[in-house]
Design a protein around this motif. Structure first.
Motif, short mmCIF file in Angstrom:
data_model
loop_
_atom_site.label_atom_id
_atom_site.label_comp_id
_atom_site.label_asym_id
_atom_site.label_seq_id
_atom_site.Cartn_x
_atom_site.Cartn_y
_atom_site.Cartn_z
N ALA A 1 -2.85 -10.77 -36.93
CA ALA A 1 -1.48 -10.81 -37.46
C ALA A 1 -1.33 -9.82 -38.61
O ALA A 1 -2.32 -9.39 -39.21
CB ALA A 1 -1.17 -12.22 -37.96
N ALA A 2 -0.10 -9.47 -38.92
CA ALA A 2 0.18 -8.65 -40.09
C ALA A 2 -0.42 -9.34 -41.32
O ALA A 2 -0.39 -10.57 -41.42
CB ALA A 2 1.68 -8.46 -40.26
N GLY A 3 -1.00 -8.54 -42.22
CA GLY A 3 -1.62 -9.11 -43.41
C GLY A 3 -3.07 -9.48 -43.22
O GLY A 3 -3.69 -10.02 -44.13
N THR A 4 -3.62 -9.19 -42.01
CA THR A 4 -5.03 -9.46 -41.73
C THR A 4 -5.61 -8.26 -41.00
O THR A 4 -4.90 -7.36 -40.57
CB THR A 4 -5.21 -10.72 -40.85
N TYR A 5 -6.95 -8.26 -40.85
CA TYR A 5 -7.64 -7.20 -40.13
C TYR A 5 -8.94 -7.75 -39.56
O TYR A 5 -9.41 -8.82 -39.97
CB TYR A 5 -7.94 -6.00 -41.05
N MET B 1 -9.67 -11.44 -40.90
CA MET B 1 -9.84 -11.60 -42.34
C MET B 1 -8.55 -11.21 -43.06
O MET B 1 -7.87 -10.27 -42.65
CB MET B 1 -11.00 -10.71 -42.81
N GLY B 2 -8.25 -11.93 -44.12
CA GLY B 2 -7.03 -11.66 -44.89
C GLY B 2 -7.16 -10.41 -45.74
O GLY B 2 -8.23 -10.07 -46.23
N CYS B 3 -6.06 -9.71 -45.90
CA CYS B 3 -6.02 -8.54 -46.77
C CYS B 3 -6.16 -8.98 -48.23
O CYS B 3 -5.81 -10.11 -48.58
CB CYS B 3 -4.69 -7.80 -46.60
N PRO B 4 -6.63 -8.07 -49.09
CA PRO B 4 -6.71 -8.38 -50.53
C PRO B 4 -5.32 -8.70 -51.11
O PRO B 4 -4.29 -8.38 -50.51
CB PRO B 4 -7.27 -7.09 -51.14
N LEU C 1 -0.47 -3.85 -40.84
CA LEU C 1 0.27 -4.01 -39.60
C LEU C 1 -0.51 -4.92 -38.65
O LEU C 1 -1.73 -5.06 -38.78
CB LEU C 1 0.51 -2.66 -38.94
N MET C 2 0.17 -5.51 -37.68
CA MET C 2 -0.49 -6.31 -36.67
C MET C 2 -1.53 -5.46 -35.94
O MET C 2 -1.30 -4.29 -35.66
CB MET C 2 0.55 -6.84 -35.67
N GLY C 3 -2.70 -6.04 -35.66
CA GLY C 3 -3.75 -5.35 -34.93
C GLY C 3 -4.61 -4.44 -35.79
O GLY C 3 -5.35 -3.61 -35.25
N SER C 4 -4.56 -4.58 -37.10
CA SER C 4 -5.33 -3.71 -37.98
C SER C 4 -6.83 -3.95 -37.80
O SER C 4 -7.28 -5.08 -37.63
CB SER C 4 -4.94 -3.94 -39.44
N ASP D 1 -6.63 -0.51 -43.88
CA ASP D 1 -5.27 -0.64 -43.35
C ASP D 1 -4.42 -1.54 -44.24
O ASP D 1 -3.20 -1.61 -44.07
CB ASP D 1 -5.31 -1.23 -41.93
N CYS D 2 -5.04 -2.26 -45.16
CA CYS D 2 -4.33 -3.13 -46.11
C CYS D 2 -3.86 -2.26 -47.27
O CYS D 2 -4.67 -1.75 -48.04
CB CYS D 2 -5.26 -4.23 -46.61
#
Length: 109
Positions: A20-24, A34-37, A43-46, A51-52
């Motif tokens: 999901a957006a906000g994760t990679y 995993m969640g972004c810092p 973006l979705m699919g990072s 990418d965060c």
């Protein structure tokens, strides 16, 4: 097996889902993303922490936690970089601003 940027919560047959957006997710065969810092988004699919990127009004490097622009500064775009000082005749009295405000009539900064 799921590729990078995707995950599957359970073993067995089934399809892999995009993060999901906000994760990679930068590994294969993952069961979660995993969640972004803090104060970043992706973006979705990072498939990489880089990418965060920082939100508007926040400064820092891609893939790292970002900090809010201070009073008197702003950042009007997503991504890495630093906050800019408000120009003469403008001000900002809050943090995490995306723009500066014009001074009231007959005043200056």
């Amino acid at each position: 097996a799921c590729g990078v940027g995707t995950f599957k919560e359970t073993n067995g047959s089934g399809t892999c889902a995009h993060c999901a957006a906000g994760t990679y997710q930068n590994t294969t065969e993952a069961s979660a993303c995993m969640g972004c810092p803090s104060n970043t988004n992706s973006l979705m699919g990072s498939d990489d922490i880089a990418d965060c990127i920082c939100h508007i009004g926040f400064q820092g490097s891609d893939g790292a936690a970002c900090s809010a622009c201070g009073v008197g500064t702003f950042k009007g775009v997503n991504g890495s970089g630093t906050c800019s000082n408000c120009a003469a005749g403008t001000y900002q009295d809050t943090t995490a601003a995306s723009a500066c405000e014009g001074c009231p009539a007959n005043t200056n900064s």
